[in-house]
Scaffold this motif. Structure first.
Motif, PDB file in Angstrom:
ATOM      1  N   HIS A   3       7.311  25.039  17.893  1.00 16.42           N
ATOM      2  CA  HIS A   3       7.984  26.106  18.086  1.00 16.42           C
ATOM      3  C   HIS A   3       8.568  26.416  19.328  1.00 16.42           C
ATOM      4  O   HIS A   3       8.172  26.404  20.796  1.00 16.42           O
ATOM      5  CB  HIS A   3       7.642  27.405  17.781  1.00 16.42           C
ATOM      6  N   ALA A   4       9.408  27.548  19.276  1.00 15.20           N
ATOM      7  CA  ALA A   4      10.301  28.085  20.593  1.00 15.20           C
ATOM      8  C   ALA A   4       9.263  28.657  21.687  1.00 15.20           C
ATOM      9  O   ALA A   4       9.594  28.986  22.995  1.00 15.20           O
ATOM     10  CB  ALA A   4      10.578  29.216  20.285  1.00 15.20           C
ATOM     11  N   ASN A   5       7.947  29.273  20.618  1.00 20.11           N
ATOM     12  CA  ASN A   5       6.794  30.125  21.681  1.00 20.11           C
ATOM     13  C   ASN A   5       5.984  29.676  21.756  1.00 20.11           C
ATOM     14  O   ASN A   5       4.734  30.015  21.917  1.00 20.11           O
ATOM     15  CB  ASN A   5       7.249  31.769  21.119  1.00 20.11           C
ATOM     16  N   GLY A   6       5.476  28.612  21.093  1.00 18.52           N
ATOM     17  CA  GLY A   6       4.454  27.605  20.654  1.00 18.52           C
ATOM     18  C   GLY A   6       4.207  26.329  20.442  1.00 18.52           C
ATOM     19  O   GLY A   6       5.515  25.564  20.164  1.00 18.52           O
ATOM     20  N   MET A   7       3.856  26.323  19.499  1.00 14.28           N
ATOM     21  CA  MET A   7       2.796  24.758  19.039  1.00 14.28           C
ATOM     22  C   MET A   7       2.163  25.314  17.606  1.00 14.28           C
ATOM     23  O   MET A   7       1.269  25.602  17.367  1.00 14.28           O
ATOM     24  CB  MET A   7       2.100  23.841  19.201  1.00 14.28           C
ATOM     25  N   GLU A   8       2.605  24.110  16.595  1.00 18.19           N
ATOM     26  CA  GLU A   8       2.386  24.379  14.871  1.00 18.19           C
ATOM     27  C   GLU A   8       1.201  23.208  14.677  1.00 18.19           C
ATOM     28  O   GLU A   8       2.223  21.849  15.226  1.00 18.19           O
ATOM     29  CB  GLU A   8       3.484  24.773  14.114  1.00 18.19           C
ATOM     30  N   GLN A   9       0.220  23.411  14.637  1.00 19.66           N
ATOM     31  CA  GLN A   9      -0.569  21.947  14.278  1.00 19.66           C
ATOM     32  C   GLN A   9      -1.333  22.323  13.411  1.00 19.66           C
ATOM     33  O   GLN A   9      -2.497  23.256  12.665  1.00 19.66           O
ATOM     34  CB  GLN A   9      -0.895  21.916  16.015  1.00 19.66           C
ATOM     35  N   GLY A  10      -2.073  20.794  12.115  1.00 22.18           N
ATOM     36  CA  GLY A  10      -2.818  21.259  11.739  1.00 22.18           C
ATOM     37  C   GLY A  10      -3.198  19.710  11.322  1.00 22.18           C
ATOM     38  O   GLY A  10      -3.130  18.540  11.919  1.00 22.18           O
ATOM     39  N   GLY A  11      -4.470  19.239  10.250  1.00 24.26           N
ATOM     40  CA  GLY A  11      -5.068  18.763  10.318  1.00 24.26           C
ATOM     41  C   GLY A  11      -6.033  18.131   8.669  1.00 24.26           C
ATOM     42  O   GLY A  11      -6.551  19.367   8.974  1.00 24.26           O
ATOM     43  N   TRP A  12      -6.624  17.048   8.831  1.00 18.09           N
ATOM     44  CA  TRP A  12      -7.808  16.910   7.968  1.00 18.09           C
ATOM     45  C   TRP A  12      -8.192  15.934   7.777  1.00 18.09           C
ATOM     46  O   TRP A  12      -7.838  14.252   8.639  1.00 18.09           O
ATOM     47  CB  TRP A  12      -6.512  16.685   6.788  1.00 18.09           C
ATOM     48  N   SER A  13      -9.403  15.416   7.982  1.00 24.32           N
ATOM     49  CA  SER A  13      -9.641  14.112   7.652  1.00 24.32           C
ATOM     50  C   SER A  13     -11.366  14.124   6.589  1.00 24.32           C
ATOM     51  O   SER A  13     -11.204  14.634   6.160  1.00 24.32           O
ATOM     52  CB  SER A  13     -10.554  14.112   9.953  1.00 24.32           C
ATOM     53  N   TYR A  14     -11.127  12.872   6.629  1.00 23.99           N
ATOM     54  CA  TYR A  14     -12.711  12.510   5.784  1.00 23.99           C
ATOM     55  C   TYR A  14     -12.854  10.806   5.873  1.00 23.99           C
ATOM     56  O   TYR A  14     -12.514  10.166   6.622  1.00 23.99           O
ATOM     57  CB  TYR A  14     -12.225  12.292   4.366  1.00 23.99           C
ATOM     58  N   GLN A  15     -14.379  11.104   5.753  1.00 22.70           N
ATOM     59  CA  GLN A  15     -15.449   9.981   5.276  1.00 22.70           C
ATOM     60  C   GLN A  15     -16.653   9.906   4.345  1.00 22.70           C
ATOM     61  O   GLN A  15     -16.740  10.947   4.735  1.00 22.70           O
ATOM     62  CB  GLN A  15     -16.000   9.885   7.347  1.00 22.70           C
ATOM     63  N   GLY A  16     -16.137   9.031   3.858  1.00 20.99           N
ATOM     64  CA  GLY A  16     -17.621   8.627   3.364  1.00 20.99           C
ATOM     65  C   GLY A  16     -17.687   7.625   2.307  1.00 20.99           C
ATOM     66  O   GLY A  16     -16.509   6.485   2.584  1.00 20.99           O
ATOM     67  N   TYR A  17     -18.024   7.533   1.118  1.00 23.83           N
ATOM     68  CA  TYR A  17     -18.147   5.302   1.314  1.00 23.83           C
ATOM     69  C   TYR A  17     -17.730   5.984  -0.372  1.00 23.83           C
ATOM     70  O   TYR A  17     -17.788   6.839  -1.533  1.00 23.83           O
ATOM     71  CB  TYR A  17     -19.784   5.009   0.191  1.00 23.83           C
ATOM     72  N   LEU A  18     -16.134   4.810  -1.199  1.00 24.64           N
ATOM     73  CA  LEU A  18     -16.400   4.945  -2.137  1.00 24.64           C
ATOM     74  C   LEU A  18     -15.664   3.170  -2.908  1.00 24.64           C
ATOM     75  O   LEU A  18     -16.543   2.250  -2.160  1.00 24.64           O
ATOM     76  CB  LEU A  18     -14.209   5.328  -1.952  1.00 24.64           C
TER      77      LEU A  18
END
Length: 284
Positions: free
Chosen positions: A174-189
């Motif tokens: 962004h002009a004045n900063g940074m936009e960030q995000g995330g997701w994670s998953y661990q498990g048995y399928l």
């Protein structure tokens, strides 16, 4: 001196030399049986289409520089790969063209198991201003397989449970900063997995093996393959000149022939295979 004894010794010597001569002649004339060797394998790996959905909200730093938004998406666990590899026990197969999908495992022939089976994929898009991506690693400690002792084909087909680690991330300047995000998953399928390893004879062996198979036309786009009566269940295989399996058919006990459709085959040269017997034929 006994002339009769001399004649007897001469006759024995003559008989011995004749036996040696006939033995060499007979053994030389015997047909030589060549056991098929393989220098490569064809590996086919498929999984059932399965997906993981994700949703997360991004944040903007520093505080007050802007507001985030919600990112939603999904990860597809749908692997389909075929590769011809050297005849080794460590296998790596690429997935669909245009993706980073891959599968690797080792073949434990003593325990009849595929060991450390790992499916993986990562997809990151970066245009210099923003980056968005996701990926996964799906691991199975061991998957049992069945070995066909006649054809050497290794097969597994079933539903198995494994450990998955999946992630997704997003970032944008962004002009004045940074936009960030995330997701994670661990498990048995659990997932349905099909793996087939087909030994491909070397070209030299294909030229040497004298086939007991017979092929004749049985109608438009149909072949009749004949062979000695089967004493046990067997697997019939047709491969192309690249070693790719074009058709696989089971043969029960007591059969002496098989009807095969080649309607979908492109014109060219093919090899019919039953046990270590090979027969070359042309698709006109």
């Amino acid at each position: 001196m006994n002339p009769h004894g001399m004649n007897t010794r001469i006759e024995r010597f003559f008989h011995y030399m004749m036996w040696r001569f006939l033995s060499v002649l007979f053994l030389t004339a015997l047909p030589c049986t060549v056991k098929a060797q393989t220098d490569s394998i064809l590996v086919q790996v498929r999984t059932r289409a399965m997906g993981l959905s994700y949703s997360y909200t991004t944040t903007v730093t520093p505080a007050g520089a802007g507001s985030g938004h919600t990112v939603s998406g999904g990860i597809s666990l749908d692997f389909d790969g075929t590769s011809r590899l050297a005849n080794v026990n460590s296998v790596a197969v690429s997935g669909k063209a245009g993706t980073n999908e891959g599968c690797r495992f080792t073949i434990d022939r003593s325990l009849h198991q595929f060991r450390n089976v790992v499916f993986g994929n990562s997809d990151v898009k970066n245009n210099g201003l923003s980056s968005v991506g996701d990926g996964y690693q799906f691991t199975f400690d061991s998957i049992p397989f069945v070995l066909d002792s006649q054809s050497g084909i290794i097969t597994t087909l079933g539903h198995y449970s494994g450990f998955i680690s999946a992630w997704a991330q997003y970032s944008e300047k962004h002009a004045n900063g940074m936009e960030q995000g995330g997701w994670s998953y661990q498990g048995y399928l659990g997932d349905s997995i099909s793996i087939q390893v087909i030994p491909i004879p070397s070209a030299s062996v294909i030229r040497q093996v004298v086939s007991i198979l017979g092929i004749s036309n049985d109608g438009p786009d149909l072949l009749r393959v004949s062979f000695p009566e089967t004493q046990s269940p067997k697997t019939f295989l047709i491969i192309n000149v690249l070693g790719q399996a074009m058709k696989t058919m089971p043969i029960p006990i007591g059969e002496t022939s098989l009807q095969v459709s080649v309607f979908s085959f492109p014109r060219g040269c093919y090899f019919a295979r039953l046990d270590n017997q090979l027969l070359k034929f042309m698709r006109e």
